[in-house]
Design a protein around this motif. Structure first.
Motif, PDB file in Angstrom:
ATOM      1  N   UNK A   3       0.545  11.735 -10.195  1.00 30.64           N
ATOM      2  CA  UNK A   3      -0.139  13.191  -9.784  1.00 30.64           C
ATOM      3  C   UNK A   3       1.038  13.970 -10.249  1.00 30.64           C
ATOM      4  N   UNK A   4       2.176  14.333  -9.557  1.00 27.33           N
ATOM      5  CA  UNK A   4       3.074  14.746  -9.691  1.00 27.33           C
ATOM      6  C   UNK A   4       2.976  15.363 -11.295  1.00 27.33           C
ATOM      7  N   UNK A  20       0.940  -2.019  -0.040  1.00 25.90           N
ATOM      8  CA  UNK A  20       0.419   0.008   0.005  1.00 25.90           C
ATOM      9  C   UNK A  20       0.880   1.586   0.226  1.00 25.90           C
ATOM     10  N   UNK A  21       2.214   1.123   0.520  1.00 28.34           N
ATOM     11  CA  UNK A  21       3.059   1.949   0.543  1.00 28.34           C
ATOM     12  C   UNK A  21       3.204   2.856  -0.296  1.00 28.34           C
ATOM     13  N   UNK A  22       3.859   1.069  -1.416  1.00 30.49           N
ATOM     14  CA  UNK A  22       4.759   1.777  -3.035  1.00 30.49           C
ATOM     15  C   UNK A  22       3.811   2.035  -3.603  1.00 30.49           C
ATOM     16  N   UNK A  23       2.135   1.653  -3.766  1.00 30.23           N
ATOM     17  CA  UNK A  23       1.133   2.186  -4.376  1.00 30.23           C
ATOM     18  C   UNK A  23       0.855   4.115  -4.169  1.00 30.23           C
ATOM     19  N   UNK A  24       0.744   4.339  -2.698  1.00 25.94           N
ATOM     20  CA  UNK A  24       0.513   5.688  -2.504  1.00 25.94           C
ATOM     21  C   UNK A  24       1.956   6.815  -3.312  1.00 25.94           C
ATOM     22  N   UNK A  25       3.107   5.971  -3.356  1.00 24.80           N
ATOM     23  CA  UNK A  25       4.446   6.577  -3.012  1.00 24.80           C
ATOM     24  C   UNK A  25       3.797   6.958  -5.164  1.00 24.80           C
ATOM     25  N   UNK A  26       3.303   5.493  -5.899  1.00 28.43           N
ATOM     26  CA  UNK A  26       3.927   5.768  -6.990  1.00 28.43           C
ATOM     27  C   UNK A  26       1.875   6.489  -7.587  1.00 28.43           C
ATOM     28  N   UNK A  27       0.927   6.625  -6.625  1.00 30.89           N
ATOM     29  CA  UNK A  27       0.123   7.195  -7.294  1.00 30.89           C
ATOM     30  C   UNK A  27       0.553   9.215  -7.131  1.00 30.89           C
TER      31      UNK A  27
END
Length: 365
Positions: free
Chosen positions: A209-210, A198-205
């Protein structure tokens, strides 16, 4: 050949006669030995103390999982056969951990009972009690099954049965605690891995967005020839129809609340049940109870004065029901008003979201 065939029965007959002759000669000795053995066995049987056996059976299965593994060729794999599994469980049942639980069982109280029985009243330590306990255990596998038969020997039937059941319970608790510990460890590992993913997914998301902001990418479907609308025409029609329906229901509810608000308490009691979607069972019950209480009051008033205790008590009951009915009616009115406010807020939110999406689509186009 014929002479050989004829000699065999004669030899057999001679042998039998020899045996019979010996028995006749030694019959006194044979009879004496027989009587001595029978008498000795009878005396020993009466001298020996009674021994009872308590038996309990345990179904022992290997620890497994409900998730099937697969081999290299894609075929579901199964665990191999462990020829030492039952013998291992025998040793586990006779271990300090399991037998210690039996000794610590307050219902059995073995350390005290056996101190008097086997140790002359002197206190027994826990290791000594466990050693004594091992001498009375007999574990046997039931053939062609996964059952283990636990047998305990004692001079008391109740004690033998209690010990067998206590060992079965201690072993069951041990197996359950071990399984629970394994499952808890697996769940902890799974949760940790899930948190990492989940942490990896948030970082990728966040990175996506950036990049969208830096590159000014507003179209979620870059393969199309034009900007993709947030809502299709069918979705817009559906949302508008839904909003119109909700607005009609809200307006109808608002009108009902205005009418109900202008009624007095007595009319409001009878009218509010026809306005709400489903009659309120609590209010119906209270009104029926009020009618009964008023009839009771009227009956008392015919024969007794206003100051009589029965009349005063009945009057209090009527007032109590009136108060409860008013509170219930107020609660229903408050619920209707809350539903109206919620519907209005939802309609406003839907209209705002639709307008914002349409404006965003126009800007992108």
């Amino acid at each position: 050949m014929d002479s050989l065939k004829m000699s065999s029965p004669q030899e057999a007959k001679l042998h039998f006669l020899d045996y019979w002759r010996i028995i006749r000669i030694r019959k006194t000795v044979i009879l004496a030995v027989f009587l001595l053995v029978v008498i000795t066995a009878t005396v020993v049987t009466f001298i020996l103390p009674e021994t009872f056996v308590g038996t309990a059976s345990v179904n022992v299965q290997r620890d497994g999982t409900d998730i099937q593994g697969f081999s290299a060729n894609g075929i579901a794999g199964f665990g191999g056969i462990d020829p030492y599994f039952i013998q291992t469980e025998f040793e586990v049942m006779q271990s300090q951990v399991i037998l210690g639980k039996v000794v610590d069982n307050p219902k059995l109280n073995l350390m005290e009972k056996w101190a008097t029985k086997f140790h002359g009243g002197e206190p027994l330590s826990k290791p000594d009690t466990i050693d004594l306990l091992k001498h009375f255990i007999d574990l046997r596998p039931v053939r062609n099954t996964s059952l283990i038969e636990i047998r305990f020997f004692s001079d008391k039937a109740d004690e033998a049965a209690d010990l067998a059941n206590a060992l079965a319970d201690a072993y069951r608790e041990y197996r359950l605690s071990r399984s629970t510990e394994k499952m808890s460890s697996g769940v902890k590992v799974f949760i940790k891995q899930m948190e990492e993913k989940e942490k990896e997914w948030r970082e990728a998301q966040t990175e996506v967005e950036r990049l969208r902001g830096e590159l000014k990418v507003s179209d979620p479907d870059p393969a199309s020839t034009g900007p993709s609308p947030t809502f299709t025409s069918a979705e817009v029609s559906r949302l508008m129809s839904e909003v119109a329906s909700l607005e009609g229901q809200a307006k109808q509810l608002e009108t009902k609340l205005e009418i109900l608000g202008g009624l007095n308490k007595n009319k409001l009691r009878g009218t509010i049940q026809t306005v709400i979607d489903q009659p309120d069972s609590v209010l119906n019950t209270l009104i029926n109870d009020l009618d009964i209480a008023e009839q009771n009051l009227m009956g008392i008033a015919k024969t007794k004065t206003d100051e009589h205790p029965d009349y005063v008590s009945a009057e209090k009951v009527v007032k109590s029901y009136n108060l409860k009915i008013d509170e219930r009616v107020d609660a229903i009115m408050t619920g209707l008003q809350t539903r109206l406010d919620s519907d209005k807020a939802f309609i406003t939110n839907q209209i705002t979201k639709l307008a914002q999406a349409q404006q965003r689509d126009r800007d992108e186009a």
